[in-house]
Design an enzyme around this catalytic site. Structure first.
Site, mmCIF file in Angstrom:
data_model
loop_
_atom_site.group_PDB
_atom_site.id
_atom_site.type_symbol
_atom_site.label_atom_id
_atom_site.label_comp_id
_atom_site.label_asym_id
_atom_site.label_seq_id
_atom_site.Cartn_x
_atom_site.Cartn_y
_atom_site.Cartn_z
ATOM 1 N N GLY A 75 1.140 -5.461 0.499
ATOM 2 C CA GLY A 75 -0.632 -5.505 0.195
ATOM 3 C C GLY A 75 -0.359 -6.042 -1.053
ATOM 4 O O GLY A 75 -0.969 -7.017 -2.094
ATOM 5 N N ALA A 80 1.014 -0.739 0.088
ATOM 6 C CA ALA A 80 0.028 0.040 -0.105
ATOM 7 C C ALA A 80 0.564 1.530 0.154
ATOM 8 O O ALA A 80 1.909 1.269 0.535
ATOM 9 C CB ALA A 80 -0.841 -0.015 1.336
ATOM 10 N N GLU A 94 4.169 -5.419 8.205
ATOM 11 C CA GLU A 94 3.244 -4.395 8.550
ATOM 12 C C GLU A 94 2.861 -4.172 10.291
ATOM 13 O O GLU A 94 2.889 -2.955 10.641
ATOM 14 C CB GLU A 94 1.605 -4.707 8.507
ATOM 15 N N GLU A 102 0.572 -10.011 -0.886
ATOM 16 C CA GLU A 102 -1.620 -10.266 -0.883
ATOM 17 C C GLU A 102 -1.526 -10.793 -2.150
ATOM 18 O O GLU A 102 -3.026 -10.848 -2.111
ATOM 19 C CB GLU A 102 -2.146 -9.152 0.319
#
Length: 256
Positions: free
Chosen positions: A112, A66, A135, A115
């Site tokens: 992300g 992100a 994270e 992911e």
């Protein structure tokens, strides 16, 4: 077709989606999420597409995760109501595409970005690729499926090792752990991904789609219902059921 944050290129029955922010290591911001969802939505009804490749522009990153500057501006309620649900929605739609999706991981795949790769059916990596869920090192947690997709692929203990330490692993370890199925030189990555996609596309398309749903069906009962419903509709009893209903008479089922 070119989107603001991604490019979409079709070659025969294979479509390649490229995250296109190389100057930002292909970090995901709201505009990229929107563009990715638009691309996935356009693919969902296309029966003549047989495989999809997802990769990143440039040589340094598949996706660095992100865009921190983008989400740091959000209040907690905004994170809860907008950013996290949007990521879940888009990655779920990608995972549920009826055709196989291949992640060609050309560089870092963090947060992300990892992911996103986990939402694909298959992952192949450049030898320079690295993977991680960092994270907890910035006081948050994986928010787009990392905590449930990663353990399914590499096992609970290894997933916890990555998530809880915020460590990164290289392509060789990713291959050993089963996170990726193949590691190749970076210069050959897209060629290998396209060869894999072409091999899939050469098989019977409906059989491939059904096989994907069967494998995914162990966690998605709706997939099994869809297959069972389609099968039932094409049996003799299925046709008799519809015919008797429209003719307003009791059905005469044969068990075939």
């Amino acid at each position: 077709m070119t989107e603001h944050r991604i490019t979409v290129k079709r070659e025969g029955a294979v479509v390649t989606i490229t995250l296109n922010r190389p100057e930002k290591l292909n970090a995901v911001d709201p505009a990229m999420i929107q563009d990715l969802e638009s691309a996935v939505a356009a693919l969902e009804p296309k029966s003549d597409v047989r495989a999809v490749i997802v990769t990143g522009a440039g040589e340094r990153a598949f996706c660095s995760g992100a865009d921190i500057k983008a989400w740091a501006r959000l209040e907690p309620l905004g994170m809860w109501r907008e950013w996290i649900p949007a990521g879940h929605r888009v990655l779920s739609r990608l995972a549920q595409l009826p055709v196989p999706v291949i992640a060609a991981v050309n560089g870092v795949a963090l947060g992300g970005g990892l992911e996103l790769a986990l939402a694909c059916d298959l992952r192949i990596a450049a030898s320079t690729a690295t993977f991680g869920l960092p994270e907890v090192s910035i006081a948050t947690v994986p928010g787009w499926g990392g905590t449930f997709r990663l353990p399914e692929i590499i096992g609970t203990a290894r997933a916890k090792a990555l998530v809880l330490t915020a460590s990164q692993i290289d392509a060789a370890i990713a291959l050993e752990w089963g996170l990726v199925t193949e590691v190749v030189p970076g210069a050959n990555l897209l060629t290998c991904a396209k060869a894999l996609a072409t091999k899939i596309a050469a098989n019977a398309p409906l059989a491939v789609r059904m096989a994907k749903q069967l494998v995914d069906g162990r966690h998605s009962p709706e997939h099994m219902e869809a297959l069972a419903g389609a099968l039932g509709a094409f049996t003799e009893d299925g046709r008799e059921g519809v015919k008797s209903f429209t003719e307003k008479r009791p059905p005469n089922y044969s068990g075939r």
